[in-house]
Design a protein around this motif. Structure first.
Motif, PDB file in Angstrom:
ATOM      1  N   ASN A  18      25.078 -12.577  -0.481  1.00  0.00           N
ATOM      2  CA  ASN A  18      26.037 -12.051  -1.459  1.00  0.00           C
ATOM      3  C   ASN A  18      25.841 -10.560  -1.735  1.00  0.00           C
ATOM      4  OD1 ASN A  18      28.247 -12.405  -3.234  1.00  0.00           O
ATOM      5  ND2 ASN A  18      26.863 -12.582  -4.985  1.00  0.00           N
ATOM      6  N   HIS A  20      26.746  -6.765  -2.106  1.00  0.00           N
ATOM      7  CA  HIS A  20      27.843  -5.859  -2.474  1.00  0.00           C
ATOM      8  C   HIS A  20      27.320  -4.431  -2.443  1.00  0.00           C
ATOM      9  CE1 HIS A  20      30.703  -8.886  -4.290  1.00  0.00           C
ATOM     10  NE2 HIS A  20      29.579  -9.590  -4.290  1.00  0.00           N
ATOM     11  N   LYS A  21      28.180  -3.514  -2.006  1.00  0.00           N
ATOM     12  CA  LYS A  21      27.824  -2.095  -2.036  1.00  0.00           C
ATOM     13  C   LYS A  21      29.082  -1.259  -2.190  1.00  0.00           C
ATOM     14  CE  LYS A  21      25.087   1.508  -1.662  1.00  0.00           C
ATOM     15  NZ  LYS A  21      23.979   1.771  -2.626  1.00  0.00           N
ATOM     16  N   SER A  22      29.081  -0.381  -3.199  1.00  0.00           N
ATOM     17  CA  SER A  22      30.203   0.527  -3.423  1.00  0.00           C
ATOM     18  C   SER A  22      29.693   1.947  -3.523  1.00  0.00           C
ATOM     19  CB  SER A  22      30.946   0.162  -4.715  1.00  0.00           C
ATOM     20  OG  SER A  22      31.512  -1.129  -4.626  1.00  0.00           O
ATOM     21  N   HIS A  31      34.625   0.292  -1.743  1.00  0.00           N
ATOM     22  CA  HIS A  31      33.857  -0.943  -1.704  1.00  0.00           C
ATOM     23  C   HIS A  31      33.488  -1.230  -0.242  1.00  0.00           C
ATOM     24  CE1 HIS A  31      34.817  -1.577  -5.906  1.00  0.00           C
ATOM     25  NE2 HIS A  31      36.098  -1.359  -5.620  1.00  0.00           N
ATOM     26  N   LEU A  33      30.916  -3.069   1.010  1.00  0.00           N
ATOM     27  CA  LEU A  33      30.562  -4.467   1.256  1.00  0.00           C
ATOM     28  C   LEU A  33      30.946  -5.300   0.046  1.00  0.00           C
ATOM     29  CD1 LEU A  33      26.999  -3.947   2.808  1.00  0.00           C
ATOM     30  CD2 LEU A  33      29.133  -4.414   4.054  1.00  0.00           C
ATOM     31  N   ARG A  34      31.539  -6.472   0.321  1.00  0.00           N
ATOM     32  CA  ARG A  34      32.044  -7.323  -0.760  1.00  0.00           C
ATOM     33  C   ARG A  34      31.532  -8.755  -0.574  1.00  0.00           C
ATOM     34  NH1 ARG A  34      37.374  -4.981  -2.420  1.00  0.00           N
ATOM     35  NH2 ARG A  34      37.828  -3.205  -1.086  1.00  0.00           N
ATOM     36  N   GLY A  35      30.329  -9.011  -1.059  1.00  0.00           N
ATOM     37  CA  GLY A  35      29.807 -10.366  -1.033  1.00  0.00           C
ATOM     38  C   GLY A  35      29.465 -10.886   0.350  1.00  0.00           C
ATOM     39  N   GLU A  71      24.444  -5.350  -5.518  1.00  0.00           N
ATOM     40  CA  GLU A  71      24.189  -6.752  -5.863  1.00  0.00           C
ATOM     41  C   GLU A  71      23.730  -7.467  -4.612  1.00  0.00           C
ATOM     42  OE1 GLU A  71      27.137  -9.275  -7.908  1.00  0.00           O
ATOM     43  OE2 GLU A  71      28.209  -7.395  -8.312  1.00  0.00           O
ATOM     44  N   ASP A 228      37.046  -4.952   6.117  1.00  0.00           N
ATOM     45  CA  ASP A 228      37.148  -4.516   4.717  1.00  0.00           C
ATOM     46  C   ASP A 228      35.959  -4.973   3.880  1.00  0.00           C
ATOM     47  OD1 ASP A 228      39.625  -3.269   5.125  1.00  0.00           O
ATOM     48  OD2 ASP A 228      40.681  -5.169   4.905  1.00  0.00           O
ATOM     49  N   GLY A 229      34.767  -4.875   4.468  1.00  0.00           N
ATOM     50  CA  GLY A 229      33.554  -5.164   3.727  1.00  0.00           C
ATOM     51  C   GLY A 229      33.205  -6.627   3.590  1.00  0.00           C
ATOM     52  N   GLU A 230      33.906  -7.499   4.299  1.00  0.00           N
ATOM     53  CA  GLU A 230      33.644  -8.935   4.211  1.00  0.00           C
ATOM     54  C   GLU A 230      33.481  -9.531   5.599  1.00  0.00           C
ATOM     55  OE1 GLU A 230      36.031 -10.599   0.426  1.00  0.00           O
ATOM     56  OE2 GLU A 230      37.345  -9.738   1.977  1.00  0.00           O
TER      57      GLU A 230
END
Length: 234
Positions: A18, A20-22, A31, A33-35, A71, A228-230
């Protein structure tokens, strides 16, 4: 507090949970990375694909301890990166992770052998041990006859092979390669990817390789796609 280097090995080399990186704040935030979550088993070659801006480099930097997530949790070779202090992170990157970059990153004034030996010098390895290890690695990547040549005297593919040998100098458990064929023509890039696959087998290394070249993906044990970060489900 730093975790001790030398824990019991697990079957999972890399665990990303999980993450996350913005970058930036508010409406202008990017954003990256998203989870993101995935595991890489020990001894596997994983290709990470995705278009430019999909988050590949950010993810590799976080796995390699070069960046920190906003996160989430990352574990490499049984070590939770967030639990490591600066000395622990340095030890992780020095002793357990080898890095290969698109730009090769060789020192121009040093020979191929001297470039490969740099990590061993930093570790203050015994000179005889260092020389033997350098010779072994240059043979492994097919450059035993080019040990005395400097980067400017080598082709792009040969320079990348030197960079791979250097990344293996300290016998890492994990090899991280960010677009290692990006500056090479198709045929040379394919041979470098084949070399990485052979290294994973012969040196019992785990590898995560980011690439945008679809022709190289069939050389991996598994392919993960970022969009898109996922992680994009197949």
């Amino acid at each position: 507090m730093s975790q001790a280097i030398g824990q019991v090995a697990t079957e999972t080399m890399v665990r990303v949970e999980n993450v996350h990186k913005s970058y930036g704040t508010g409406a202008a935030a990017v954003h990256a990375l998203r989870g993101v979550s995935f595991d890489v088993p020990r001894g596997e070659l994983v290709a990470l694909k995705g278009r430019s801006g999909s988050g590949k480099t950010t993810l590799l930097n976080i796995v390699g301890g070069l960046d920190t997530p906003d996160e989430g949790r990352v574990t490499v070779d049984g070590l939770a990166i967030a639990d490591l202090d600066e000395n622990g992170l340095l030890a992780l990157r020095r002793d357990r992770i080898g890095f290969v970059f698109q730009s090769f990153g060789l020192i121009p004034i040093l020979t191929a052998a001297e470039n490969v030996g740099v990590p061993l010098r930093l570790r203050r390895a015994d000179p005889r041990e260092r020389e033997e290890r350098v010779d072994l690695l240059l043979s492994l990547v097919g450059l035993a006859d080019h040990a005395a040549q400097r980067p400017g005297e080598l082709s792009g593919g040969q320079q990348q092979r030197v960079a791979i040998a250097r990344a293996l100098a300290n016998d890492p458990a994990l090899l991280i390669a960010d677009e290692p064929t990006g500056q090479l023509d198709a045929e040379t890039g394919h041979s470098v990817m084949e070399l990485l696959r052979a290294v994973v087998r012969s040196e019992q290394v785990t590898a995560v390789v980011a690439t945008h070249d679809a022709t190289l993906l069939d050389l991996a044990d598994r392919v993960l796609e970022l969009g898109d970060g996922e992680i994009v489900e197949p």
